[in-house]
Enzyme design. Sequence first.
Site, PDB file in Angstrom:
ATOM      1  CG  ASN A  91      -1.613   1.312   1.450  1.00 29.06           C
ATOM      2  OD1 ASN A  91      -2.515   1.689   0.713  1.00 29.06           O
ATOM      3  ND2 ASN A  91      -1.173   2.031   2.477  1.00 29.06           N
ATOM      4  CB  SER A 143      -4.751   4.231  -8.670  1.00 30.82           C
ATOM      5  OG  SER A 143      -5.225   5.511  -9.001  1.00 30.82           O
ATOM      6  CE1 TYR A 156      -0.655   7.249  -6.434  1.00 31.11           C
ATOM      7  CE2 TYR A 156      -2.380   7.459  -8.103  1.00 31.11           C
ATOM      8  CZ  TYR A 156      -1.981   7.105  -6.819  1.00 31.11           C
ATOM      9  OH  TYR A 156      -2.902   6.612  -5.933  1.00 31.11           O
ATOM     10  CE  LYS A 160      -1.062   3.760  -6.735  1.00 30.11           C
ATOM     11  NZ  LYS A 160      -0.992   2.921  -5.529  1.00 30.11           N
ATOM     12  CB  ILE A 189     -11.432   6.920  -0.528  1.00 29.35           C
ATOM     13  CG1 ILE A 189     -11.406   5.753  -1.537  1.00 29.35           C
ATOM     14  CG2 ILE A 189     -11.774   6.416   0.869  1.00 29.35           C
ATOM     15  CD1 ILE A 189     -12.700   4.978  -1.663  1.00 29.35           C
TER      16      ILE A 189
END
Length: 253
Positions: A91, A143, A156, A160, A189
């Site tokens: 994570n 993601s 990123y 991912k 989230i």
Amino acid sequence: MFDIKEQLSLTGQTAIVTGGATGLGLAITRCLISAGAKVAVLCRHTENSALDESGGCAVLYPFDITRTADTPAVVERIIQEQGPVSILVNNAGNHCKKLIEDMSVEDYRSVLETHLVGAFALTKALFAHMKAQKRGSIIFMASMTSYIGQPAVAGYSTAKAGYLGLVHTLATEGGPYNVRVNAIAPGWIDTPMFHKATDNDPVRLAKILGRIPMNRVGDPLDIGMAAAFLCSDAARYISGVCLPVDGGALIGF
């Protein structure tokens, strides 16, 4: 009689969760503990009061996962101190929000070193251990950017999306040994990061909610519960997949 509660239980299992003391990682840690697991939390911080509530079921191991030369020794220490490890949740990560013309090669490399290389090194250090015990569940935190375009996150999104290929390969290698490998792709989230990005930007918030068929953002525990399920025997025939936990955002119109 078949007992689904028994299949969902993680009692007696030991997990490693990277970045498991804050944010989504903390929610995952809490859910794994609630399901009965003991959790070794890897993070850069030496103290975290959020883990005090675990009643000793979460043990903090300060470690920077980019120090890949030290990864095997950390894994060996955890196994010696906490027992056989059957769960790994990758994570930990970092973020660099820059348009590509403003992002240096070092910026890009730094994100990949944490997300991809660090997670690979930790998985590699545990893979033979899990194969030998013929039991293991490995999760990578993917993601929305594994699937959709978003500006200013080149490193990123590369990392991912890279998880998907890694999951597929490792699932085929681990399958004969009952080592399952999956990913979770969180949607939007309700975290401090989400509020930082949207609290003063109603147009962006409206755009996000307009894409989500459930018309609301998720709770960190939604990610934690998904992880606990994928690690349990209730998911014993699930491997090589990426589970979106996004309220339908990926298919939203």
